[in-house]
Write a protein that holds these residues in place. Structure first.
Motif, PDB file in Angstrom:
ATOM      1  N   ASN A 232       0.832  -1.208   0.000  1.00 39.42           N
ATOM      2  CA  ASN A 232       0.000   0.000   0.000  1.00 39.42           C
ATOM      3  C   ASN A 232       0.867   1.259   0.000  1.00 39.42           C
ATOM      4  O   ASN A 232       0.502   2.287  -0.581  1.00 39.42           O
ATOM      5  CB  ASN A 232      -0.932   0.001   1.207  1.00 39.42           C
ATOM      6  N   ILE A 235       1.811   1.871  -3.507  1.00 41.77           N
ATOM      7  CA  ILE A 235       0.709   2.511  -4.237  1.00 41.77           C
ATOM      8  C   ILE A 235       0.724   4.018  -3.999  1.00 41.77           C
ATOM      9  O   ILE A 235       0.555   4.817  -4.917  1.00 41.77           O
ATOM     10  CB  ILE A 235      -0.643   1.905  -3.815  1.00 41.77           C
ATOM     11  N   ARG A 236       0.958   4.421  -2.741  1.00 43.13           N
ATOM     12  CA  ARG A 236       1.019   5.862  -2.435  1.00 43.13           C
ATOM     13  C   ARG A 236       2.199   6.526  -3.143  1.00 43.13           C
ATOM     14  O   ARG A 236       2.145   7.710  -3.469  1.00 43.13           O
ATOM     15  CB  ARG A 236       1.114   6.068  -0.922  1.00 43.13           C
ATOM     16  N   ALA A 243       3.781  -2.892  -6.250  1.00 47.43           N
ATOM     17  CA  ALA A 243       2.644  -3.197  -5.386  1.00 47.43           C
ATOM     18  C   ALA A 243       1.884  -4.414  -5.908  1.00 47.43           C
ATOM     19  O   ALA A 243       1.541  -5.332  -5.149  1.00 47.43           O
ATOM     20  CB  ALA A 243       1.721  -1.987  -5.295  1.00 47.43           C
ATOM     21  N   GLY A 266      -5.948  -4.033  -2.057  1.00 45.56           N
ATOM     22  CA  GLY A 266      -4.750  -3.371  -2.562  1.00 45.56           C
ATOM     23  C   GLY A 266      -4.640  -3.480  -4.069  1.00 45.56           C
ATOM     24  O   GLY A 266      -4.276  -2.516  -4.758  1.00 45.56           O
ATOM     25  N   ASN A 269      -6.849  -1.002  -5.683  1.00 45.53           N
ATOM     26  CA  ASN A 269      -6.306   0.353  -5.597  1.00 45.53           C
ATOM     27  C   ASN A 269      -5.168   0.582  -6.586  1.00 45.53           C
ATOM     28  O   ASN A 269      -4.928   1.714  -7.014  1.00 45.53           O
ATOM     29  CB  ASN A 269      -5.808   0.633  -4.183  1.00 45.53           C
TER      30      ASN A 269
END
Length: 554
Positions: A232, A235-236, A243, A266, A269
């Protein structure tokens, strides 16, 4: 203004300016004095609580001031004094207080003394020294924590040092923490993994992922949680490929549904334009939690993903189609209207109901007839269509429904249309109810419905019909009608004149019905009601007198 007043004002102004200049100069030039530190430190552990508190408060204030960056030389000197005191030995109370101050303002000058104190025989003092190093912004403090970690042989201390490095969350800690992932102690290993999750870097993520890949049993599932947190973080950082690599592996190999669901969330996302495909796959699967996550993701989809999802909608199982239609309606996705219209003719009951309800969010007046055509269907479909007709936000809907009502003679259909219009709070409905004589219908439910509509939508022009209805309905229903009249009167802006419509009708009623109106006027209240009721206290009619007296008390 006389000359004395003028002279006084000039003097006052000069004093204010002088004080302001003096204060500014003092603040800029003066730094807290450290001269009294020996007296303070001797009282930090005093048996007299007042002496101890005063000394600690005074020194804490000085440290707070020195920590603001303006007095670097004095800050360093204060820290050196405190470290010297600790090296010379202090009672526990004093040592802990000094360490709290060092935790706030210490830098390089304090690192070596703090390292020595982590070996204190007093466990509380040793841990306070570790916290002081943990919060020390100096790179030397980081290096010291790493050195202490590598030398530690006791599991509890090792875990605390790992937590300190995790708190600092510096990329330079990755190598030291990676070594702890190979520990034989499960608690130490997990602490290292969690510390690495706080370091938002590719190296930290791959380190945890590798440890998870090599683990087994319950420890593997615990490390899977850390790997998901790291993913995660990727991803940020907009590092979706890394990811996805981590999340797909964890999802495929984990045996716990909760971990699989977290990994799947996840993936959603990180999927970008591929999100729609993942949603369709989940809805055609048999994992309930993943299906819920997939539907929840619809709110966050891009326009491109929505277009892809709508294209794939026919390939989704009916239960999934219904859930998607509801989600698309919830986000007011008007591009979904063609799919919703088509689904209204679905042979699957669940899909049809979801589509009809979606029209309530997405539809326009053009969909009114479509929804009306379903009011003759079975209970569930009819209810869905009715709910949507009640909430479609389009001015043209009211006009269509009112015309249909005027043309409807069937009592059941008419009642349903009235219920829908009432829910919509259609202004013209009150006039139709009055003109239809529903207030005095032979059917008790019809009378109740009509009164309720006027309670919500009626105005003073409808009060006469309500008053008249009280002369034609059972006495047990008078109170309900009276409440409706009171409700309408309460909407009249002038409180003093809210009973005006009632008093204007009074003389037109037969004497036997007038007491009812007096009672209603009493409930409404206000100046007009009071004067009107008071005038009836001297009536030659005994019944009217009693009614007026009762109304006045109301």
């Amino acid at each position: 203004m006389n000359r004395y007043t003028h002279r006084f004002q000039m003097s006052a102004s000069a004093i204010v300016c002088s004080v302001a200049l003096l204060s500014a100069t003092s603040l800029a030039a003066e730094a807290p004095s450290l001269d009294e530190y020996p007296q303070y430190v001797s009282s930090f552990a005093a048996s007299d609580s007042n002496v101890r508190s005063e000394a600690q408060a005074a020194w804490q204030t000085i440290c707070f001031t020195l920590g603001n960056g303006q007095y670097e030389a004095q800050r360093k000197a204060a820290c050196e004094k405190m470290c010297d005191s600790l090296s010379a030995g202090q009672p526990r109370e004093s040592a802990l207080f000094i360490l709290r101050q060092l935790e706030r303002i210490a830098l390089d000058e304090s690192v070596i003394p703090l390292v020595k104190l982590t070996a204190s025989e007093d466990a509380e003092v040793a841990d306070a020294a570790r916290r002081a190093l943990q919060n020390n912004r100096s790179p030397a403090a980081h290096d010291a924590l790493v050195t202490l970690l590598e030398a530690s042989t006791e599991a509890n201390m090792t875990t605390r040092l790992i937590n300190s490095l995790g708190y600092r969350a510096q990329p330079e800690s990755v190598a030291a923490l990676a070594k702890q992932l190979a520990s034989d102690n499960a608690s130490v290993q997990l602490a290292a993994a969690r510390a690495l999750t706080r370091i938002n870097s590719a190296d930290a993520a791959m380190t945890v992922f590798t440890a998870w890949s090599n683990a087994s049993g319950a420890q593997r599932e615990e490390l899977a949680k850390a790997a998901i947190v790291c993913a995660n973080g990727c991803i940020r950082r907009k590092d979706s490929p890394q990811a996805q690599s981590i999340l797909k592996s964890v999802y495929a190999e984990s045996k716990l549904p909760a971990i699989q669901a977290a990994a799947f969330q996840g993936q959603l996302n990180a999927a970008g334009d591929e999100t729609a495909g993942l949603i369709v796959k989940a809805l055609n699967g048999n994992h309930v939690l993943e299906q819920q996550l997939a539907v929840g993701q619809v709110r966050q989809l891009s326009d491109t993903s929505i277009a892809s999802l709508l294209k794939d909608l026919p390939s989704v199982l009916p239960t999934g189609q219904a859930a998607l239609l509801t989600a698309l309606a919830s986000r007011r996705e008007h591009s979904a209207l063609p799919a919703v219209e088509q689904a209204c003719g679905s042979k699957d009951q669940g899909v049809k109901i979801a589509a009809l309800e979606a029209l309530g969010q997405l539809g326009t007046a053009a969909h009114t007839e479509l929804l009306l055509s379903h009011l003759t269907a079975d209970e569930e479909v009819r209810s869905a269509a009715s709910r949507s007709l009640s909430i479609i936000f389009d001015d043209g809907v009211d006009s269509i429904l009112l015309k249909r009502l005027a043309a409807t003679r069937d009592d059941e259909k008419r009642s349903e249309l009235i219920s829908i219009l009432s829910s919509r709070r259609t202004p013209g409905l009150a006039d139709i109810v009055v003109q239809s004589d529903d207030l005095v219908s032979a059917n008790a439910e019809t009378r109740k419905q009509a009164t309720g509509i006027l309670n919500r939508l009626g105005d003073e022009n409808h009060i006469a019909a309500l008053v008249t209805s009280m002369t034609k309905i059972p006495a047990t229903e008078h109170d309900n009608v009276a409440k409706t009249i009171v409700s309408i009167c309460s909407r009249i802006p002038s409180k003093d004149n809210q009973a005006g419509p009632i008093t204007d009708l009074y003389e037109s009623l037969a004497p036997e019905h007038r007491p009812n109106l007096l009672s209603v006027a009493g409930r409404v209240g206000g100046k007009a009601a009071g004067e009107f009721i008071g005038s009836k206290l001297s009536s030659p009619s005994a019944i009217e007198k009693v009614a007026a007296s009762t109304a006045l008390s109301n």
